[in-house]
Scaffold this motif. Sequence first.
Motif, short mmCIF file in Angstrom:
data_model
loop_
_atom_site.label_atom_id
_atom_site.label_comp_id
_atom_site.label_asym_id
_atom_site.label_seq_id
_atom_site.Cartn_x
_atom_site.Cartn_y
_atom_site.Cartn_z
N THR A 40 -4.82 1.09 44.15
CA THR A 40 -4.72 2.12 43.12
C THR A 40 -3.43 1.98 42.33
N LEU A 41 -2.36 1.63 43.01
CA LEU A 41 -1.06 1.56 42.36
C LEU A 41 -0.82 0.24 41.63
N ALA A 42 -1.65 -0.76 41.87
CA ALA A 42 -1.51 -2.05 41.19
C ALA A 42 -2.03 -1.90 39.77
N LYS A 43 -1.13 -1.55 38.87
CA LYS A 43 -1.53 -1.28 37.49
C LYS A 43 -1.00 -2.40 36.60
N ASP A 44 -1.91 -3.24 36.14
CA ASP A 44 -1.46 -4.32 35.29
C ASP A 44 -2.16 -4.32 33.93
N LYS A 45 -3.06 -3.38 33.72
CA LYS A 45 -3.75 -3.27 32.43
C LYS A 45 -3.80 -1.80 32.02
N SER A 75 -8.41 6.27 38.65
CA SER A 75 -8.27 4.88 39.08
C SER A 75 -8.87 4.67 40.47
N SER A 76 -8.62 5.62 41.36
CA SER A 76 -9.15 5.52 42.73
C SER A 76 -10.68 5.58 42.73
N ILE A 77 -11.25 6.47 41.95
CA ILE A 77 -12.71 6.58 41.86
C ILE A 77 -13.31 5.28 41.34
N LEU A 78 -12.73 4.73 40.29
CA LEU A 78 -13.23 3.48 39.74
C LEU A 78 -13.11 2.34 40.75
N HIS A 79 -11.97 2.28 41.44
CA HIS A 79 -11.78 1.22 42.44
C HIS A 79 -12.81 1.34 43.56
#
Length: 91
Positions: A40-45, A75-79
Amino acid sequence: MSELEQEEKEILESFEKGEWESVGDIGGRLAQLQSYAKATLAKDKRITLRLSSLDLDAIQTKAIEEGIPYQTLISSILHKYITGRLVERRE
Protein backbone atom coordinates in the motif's frame (compact mmCIF):
# COMPACT_ATOMS: atom_id res chain seq x y z
CA MET A 1 -4.65 4.13 37.71
CA SER A 2 -6.31 6.83 35.66
CA GLU A 3 -9.98 6.85 34.85
CA LEU A 4 -10.88 5.03 31.64
CA GLU A 5 -12.19 6.99 28.68
CA GLN A 6 -15.58 5.98 27.25
CA GLU A 7 -14.02 4.17 24.27
CA GLU A 8 -11.67 2.28 26.59
CA LYS A 9 -14.61 1.26 28.75
CA GLU A 10 -16.47 -0.06 25.70
CA ILE A 11 -13.42 -2.08 24.63
CA LEU A 12 -12.99 -3.50 28.12
CA GLU A 13 -16.69 -4.45 28.33
CA SER A 14 -16.52 -6.09 24.92
CA PHE A 15 -13.45 -8.08 25.97
CA GLU A 16 -15.04 -9.15 29.23
CA LYS A 17 -18.15 -10.35 27.36
CA GLY A 18 -15.91 -12.68 25.35
CA GLU A 19 -16.51 -10.89 22.04
CA TRP A 20 -12.81 -10.97 21.11
CA GLU A 21 -11.10 -13.84 19.31
CA SER A 22 -7.43 -14.76 19.16
CA VAL A 23 -5.84 -14.39 15.73
CA GLY A 24 -4.05 -17.69 16.29
CA ASP A 25 -0.85 -17.58 14.24
CA ILE A 26 0.19 -14.07 15.26
CA GLY A 27 3.49 -14.29 13.37
CA GLY A 28 1.78 -15.22 10.11
CA ARG A 29 -0.93 -12.60 10.57
CA LEU A 30 1.65 -9.92 11.34
CA ALA A 31 3.66 -10.85 8.23
CA GLN A 32 0.48 -10.67 6.14
CA LEU A 33 -0.41 -7.21 7.48
CA GLN A 34 3.15 -5.99 6.96
CA SER A 35 2.98 -7.20 3.36
CA TYR A 36 -0.26 -5.28 2.84
CA ALA A 37 1.26 -2.16 4.37
CA LYS A 38 4.39 -2.33 2.21
CA ALA A 39 2.34 -2.81 -0.94
CA THR A 40 0.00 0.00 0.00
CA LEU A 41 2.81 2.39 0.85
CA ALA A 42 4.84 1.64 -2.29
CA LYS A 43 3.69 4.67 -4.24
CA ASP A 44 5.51 5.21 -7.48
CA LYS A 45 2.71 6.46 -9.76
CA ARG A 46 0.12 9.18 -9.41
CA ILE A 47 -3.37 8.95 -10.94
CA THR A 48 -6.44 11.12 -11.13
CA LEU A 49 -9.71 9.41 -10.37
CA ARG A 50 -13.25 10.73 -10.51
CA LEU A 51 -15.77 9.38 -8.00
CA SER A 52 -19.32 10.27 -7.19
CA SER A 53 -19.71 12.49 -4.13
CA LEU A 54 -21.65 9.76 -2.38
CA ASP A 55 -18.90 7.16 -2.97
CA LEU A 56 -16.17 9.55 -1.84
CA ASP A 57 -18.12 10.46 1.31
CA ALA A 58 -18.62 6.77 2.09
CA ILE A 59 -14.92 6.01 1.53
CA GLN A 60 -13.86 8.93 3.72
CA THR A 61 -16.25 7.81 6.47
CA LYS A 62 -14.91 4.25 6.32
CA ALA A 63 -11.33 5.53 6.38
CA ILE A 64 -12.05 7.56 9.50
CA GLU A 65 -13.52 4.45 11.14
CA GLU A 66 -10.34 2.54 10.23
CA GLY A 67 -8.08 5.40 11.33
CA ILE A 68 -6.29 5.74 7.99
CA PRO A 69 -6.22 8.36 5.22
CA TYR A 70 -8.89 7.78 2.57
CA GLN A 71 -6.28 7.63 -0.21
CA THR A 72 -4.58 4.77 1.64
CA LEU A 73 -7.91 2.97 1.94
CA ILE A 74 -8.57 3.34 -1.80
CA SER A 75 -5.06 2.08 -2.59
CA SER A 76 -5.53 -0.88 -0.23
CA ILE A 77 -8.88 -1.81 -1.78
CA LEU A 78 -7.41 -1.69 -5.28
CA HIS A 79 -4.38 -3.74 -4.22
CA LYS A 80 -6.55 -6.40 -2.58
CA TYR A 81 -8.79 -6.54 -5.66
CA ILE A 82 -5.98 -7.03 -8.17
CA THR A 83 -4.28 -9.65 -5.99
CA GLY A 84 -7.52 -11.58 -5.53
CA ARG A 85 -7.70 -10.93 -1.80
CA LEU A 86 -10.75 -8.67 -1.80
CA VAL A 87 -13.56 -10.75 -0.38
CA GLU A 88 -17.22 -9.82 -0.65
CA ARG A 89 -18.88 -9.92 2.73
CA ARG A 90 -22.63 -10.28 3.10
CA GLU A 91 -24.16 -8.68 6.17
